[in-house]
Design a protein around this motif. Structure first.
Motif, mmCIF file in Angstrom:
data_model
loop_
_atom_site.group_PDB
_atom_site.id
_atom_site.type_symbol
_atom_site.label_atom_id
_atom_site.label_comp_id
_atom_site.label_asym_id
_atom_site.label_seq_id
_atom_site.Cartn_x
_atom_site.Cartn_y
_atom_site.Cartn_z
ATOM 1 N N LYS A 115 -37.228 -59.326 -39.536
ATOM 2 C CA LYS A 115 -37.014 -58.789 -38.232
ATOM 3 C C LYS A 115 -37.963 -57.700 -38.227
ATOM 4 O O LYS A 115 -38.658 -57.345 -37.107
ATOM 5 C CB LYS A 115 -35.646 -58.224 -38.060
ATOM 6 C CG LYS A 115 -35.443 -57.746 -36.497
ATOM 7 C CD LYS A 115 -34.155 -57.275 -36.439
ATOM 8 C CE LYS A 115 -33.860 -56.763 -34.853
ATOM 9 N NZ LYS A 115 -32.697 -56.219 -34.816
ATOM 10 N N SER A 116 -38.479 -57.116 -39.305
ATOM 11 C CA SER A 116 -39.684 -56.183 -39.452
ATOM 12 C C SER A 116 -40.302 -56.561 -40.776
ATOM 13 O O SER A 116 -40.056 -57.512 -41.389
ATOM 14 C CB SER A 116 -38.986 -54.808 -39.772
ATOM 15 O OG SER A 116 -38.225 -54.810 -40.874
ATOM 16 N N LEU A 117 -41.534 -55.770 -40.649
ATOM 17 C CA LEU A 117 -42.524 -55.972 -41.753
ATOM 18 C C LEU A 117 -42.356 -54.837 -42.891
ATOM 19 O O LEU A 117 -42.151 -53.751 -42.708
ATOM 20 C CB LEU A 117 -43.878 -55.878 -41.013
ATOM 21 C CG LEU A 117 -45.048 -56.137 -41.950
ATOM 22 C CD1 LEU A 117 -45.415 -57.553 -42.339
ATOM 23 C CD2 LEU A 117 -46.405 -55.669 -41.374
ATOM 24 N N SER A 118 -42.508 -55.317 -43.955
ATOM 25 C CA SER A 118 -42.286 -54.772 -45.422
ATOM 26 C C SER A 118 -43.419 -55.201 -46.478
ATOM 27 O O SER A 118 -43.868 -56.273 -46.199
ATOM 28 C CB SER A 118 -40.975 -54.430 -45.784
ATOM 29 O OG SER A 118 -40.771 -55.952 -46.184
ATOM 30 N N SER A 119 -43.644 -54.286 -47.259
ATOM 31 C CA SER A 119 -44.435 -54.708 -48.363
ATOM 32 C C SER A 119 -43.841 -55.696 -49.383
ATOM 33 O O SER A 119 -42.500 -55.690 -49.367
ATOM 34 C CB SER A 119 -44.887 -53.539 -49.475
ATOM 35 O OG SER A 119 -45.635 -52.541 -48.580
ATOM 36 N N LEU A 120 -44.535 -56.491 -49.839
ATOM 37 C CA LEU A 120 -44.015 -57.780 -50.559
ATOM 38 C C LEU A 120 -43.631 -57.265 -52.097
ATOM 39 O O LEU A 120 -44.442 -56.861 -52.924
ATOM 40 C CB LEU A 120 -44.658 -59.019 -50.470
ATOM 41 C CG LEU A 120 -44.394 -60.257 -51.502
ATOM 42 C CD1 LEU A 120 -43.017 -60.904 -50.932
ATOM 43 C CD2 LEU A 120 -45.484 -61.271 -51.535
#
Length: 677
Positions: A115-120
């Motif tokens: 649903k949101s963007l984050s570091s892998l």
């Protein structure tokens, strides 16, 4: 270095030499060769001091290579594992990250998105929703001024946000989708969409609209059923084929008892159907036995009236009637709340009737408000009359405790036009919004609430609130936040319940994809908001009798707990203070629905459209080597040589000061040692 600076340095050198020669050689009585050493030292000292005065600047260049960035974004949603593509996704990521040529050519930056963007950090494929459009939009903002191709490893099944195949047109970077899935088409029935109102009224029928979809080549017959518990309340035969792939089914169901009622829509599956989870969907309605009727009394037409009516009626439990003062007097008993918009001379009898019958009110003042009548009609507040208006912006009081208020970014809202002067409230009150002028928050109330003589009241000291609703839409692309704010105010004013030390904000039921967030406010014995309290929620699942306790965290002036991800079912909860015997309870229901399990295939069409619209290219997971070769050979992703120009003034060179000090000391020491001083 400029030519004029070189001239100044030359003059400084000659000046230093002439001064030193004049002192030690011209008519000097010193006969030994020592005079030449002293002359040299004096030249160094004077020349160094003159150089500091001239302060020449030296330029230096540092050259470096800047590699392009390769953005790697991986879909971490549940649909990837449900389609059995988790291993393929991890293998593709490892193939890209472990390729030495690719690492030499690019700076690889990795992300995951749901649903949101984050570091892998790691891939667990447990995100309950996916929003690829948001991830692409953020990449476009972060890498707007860089060469940064984007590799997206996804099945393309987006459950939240706008259409990502069109978002790609607004970013400058090529996008390379890696498709998790195959192009095989299976016969499949699914419920594409379900439309139903959240609230219905007792003994009324409420509409239900179902959109049934079919993908396949054969003609099939199925049946749509709507279940209430173990009983079928509606059924219909459907015939679908390759040319007729969907059908809209509309019906109306009867609400015959109060409370939350759950239903299940089901399409009877085909024998060969691979995915049967998307054949059914649960929905719920809350049946209420009456509607709150609100009178919006006005004498002057204004856009605020429409904005208030729209905002309040966004909650289906409430209805608003625009009414003139003389008509309100004949219908006063039909309403639970009176909103008085800019009272003037025609409101005289209305104000007396409200005072007599002790009716809750929401007063909105403005440019045409008659403050003489308002001041004389009650003893709760008095406005200083100046017959001048001023524009005031709102400033949220984060310690407001009558009900829970979410931050609407009031600082971005346009100002309201209000009477210039102080509003003095003579009964205990709470300020929800302060007046702000030129960024300075005053102590004057723009919006305040108070209780007196067993009634509740609010006063908004300003007109043009319609601009707030419009600005809220510009900020969030939705009216919901503003409408919820107005409805919380109306809910407080239209209720005669006594105030509690713990206020809670929650919904009676949540769909399976909703965020389950419960908010609370805690007040001490003097009903002052306490931001140091220790609160926790005891959550009981009524299906399996399991109990868990979770602490509430202070966030933006409210105590909140995020219960998203808990299993579907009925829940009772109690929010309590951990060191005092103060608690409040409630219950809610979570309907079973996993949107990420509704897909049977990857959305190849949209992923290819994404690649085409961004000048990229789509690949499948077994084409990792082709993707790597394409990225390495594409001339758009060349390493760029850049330079940094450094301008260093001589005054920053500390060694020059050391040379000057050393030469002066040496000259003094030699002269002192030889008795010349």
């Amino acid at each position: 270095m400029q030519n004029i600076t070189i001239v100044y340095i030359t003059i400084a050198a000659f000046t230093a030499l002439l001064l030193a020669l004049f002192q030690y050689l011209y008519k000097s009585k010193l006969k030994s060769n020592l005079k030449y050493l002293l002359t040299a030292l004096r030249v160094i000292s004077i020349f160094g001091i003159l150089l500091l005065i001239i302060n020449p600047k030296f330029e230096s260049y540092i050259y470096f290579d800047e590699k392009p960035t390769l953005v790697l974004a991986v879909d971490n949603s549940e649909s990837v594992s449900y389609l059995k593509q988790a291993d393929n996704a991890k293998q593709m990521v490892n193939a890209l990250l472990d390729n030495s040529d690719l690492n030499d050519r690019f700076n690889i930056e990795t992300y995951s998105f749901g649903k949101s963007l984050s570091s892998l950090d790691s891939l667990n494929f447990n995100e309950r929703q996916s929003n690829l459009a948001l991830a692409l939009k953020q990449f476009g903002e972060v890498y707007a001024n860089q060469i940064a191709p984007i590799v997206v490893v996804s099945d393309g099944n987006q459950t939240y946000g706008s259409d990502y195949s069109y978002v790609s047109k607004s970013i400058k970077q090529p996008v390379y989708p890696v498709i998790l899935g195959d192009s095989t088409v299976y016969s499949d029935l699914s419920i594409k969409q379900l439309n139903v109102n959240r609230y219905v009224y007792l003994k009324n029928k409420f509409p239900v609209e179902v959109i049934a979809n079919y993908s396949g080549t054969e003609s099939i017959t199925t049946e749509l059923k709507i279940w209430s518990g173990n009983s079928v309340v509606y059924r219909k035969q459907l015939q679908l084929n390759a040319s007729k792939t969907s059908e809209i089914i509309s019906t109306a169901l009867l609400a015959n008892s109060v409370g939350v009622k759950t239903y299940r829509v089901e399409l009877v599956p085909l024998e060969s159907e691979k995915n049967k989870i998307n054949n059914s969907k649960n929905f719920g309605v809350e049946v209420i036995d009456q509607k709150t009727n609100i009178a919006l009394v006005y004498d002057r037409m204004h856009p605020d009236l429409g904005a208030l009516k729209k905002a309040i009626e966004s909650n289906e439990q409430r209805s608003v009637e625009l009414i003139k003062p003389k008509d309100y007097l004949t219908q006063v008993n039909d309403f639970q709340l009176a909103i008085l918009y800019q009272p003037n001379n025609t409101f005289n009898l209305v104000l007396k009737e409200i005072q007599t019958q002790k009716i809750n009110t929401f007063i909105i003042s403005g440019e045409t408000t008659n403050w003489n009548i308002l001041n004389e009609s009650q003893d709760y507040f008095k406005q200083k009359i100046t017959n001048q208006t001023e524009n005031y912006q709102p400033s949220l009081n984060r310690n407001y405790g009558t009900f829970i208020v979410e931050n609407l970014d009031f600082n971005s809202f346009p100002p309201l036009k209000s009477e210039f002067g102080t509003l003095q409230i003579s009964v205990p009150f709470e300020t929800l919004l302060y007046k702000s002028v030129n960024g300075i928050t005053t102590e004057d109330a723009l919006l305040a609430t108070f209780e007196a003589d067993g009634t509740k009241h609010a006063i908004l000291n300003g007109e043009d609130i319609w601009k707030w609703r419009a600005q809220s839409f510009l900020n969030t692309n939705s009216f919901n936040n503003f409408d919820e704010f107005i409805n919380k105010l109306v809910q407080y004013l239209s209720s005669n319940k006594k105030r509690k030390r713990i206020n809670i904000d929650y919904k009676s039921f949540y769909n399976g994809i909703d965020d389950v967030i419960i908010s609370a406010q805690y007040f001490n014995k003097n009903f002052e908001f306490d931001n140091s309290a220790s609160l926790s929620i005891i959550l009981k699942n009524k299906n399996d009798e399991s109990i868990r306790e979770v602490p509430l965290l202070l966030n933006n002036g409210n105590y909140t707990v995020d219960l998203s991800g808990i299993n579907s079912g009925l829940y009772d909860f109690t929010i309590k203070h951990n060191s005092e015997s103060v608690a409040t309870s409630g219950s809610f229901q979570i309907l079973e629905y996993n949107v990420e399990q509704q897909f049977l295939n990857a959305d190849i069409t949209k992923l290819k459209a994404l690649a085409y619209n961004s000048d990229g290219e789509a690949y499948f997971t077994n084409q990792s080597q082709l993707l790597i070769e394409h990225l390495l050979k594409d001339k758009r992703y060349a390493t760029i040589q850049k330079s940094t120009k450094n301008i260093v003034p001589l005054i920053d060179w500390k060694y020059l000061l050391g040379i000057i000090v050393l030469s002066l000391f040496a000259e003094w020491f030699i002269r002192k040692y030889n008795g010349l001083i």
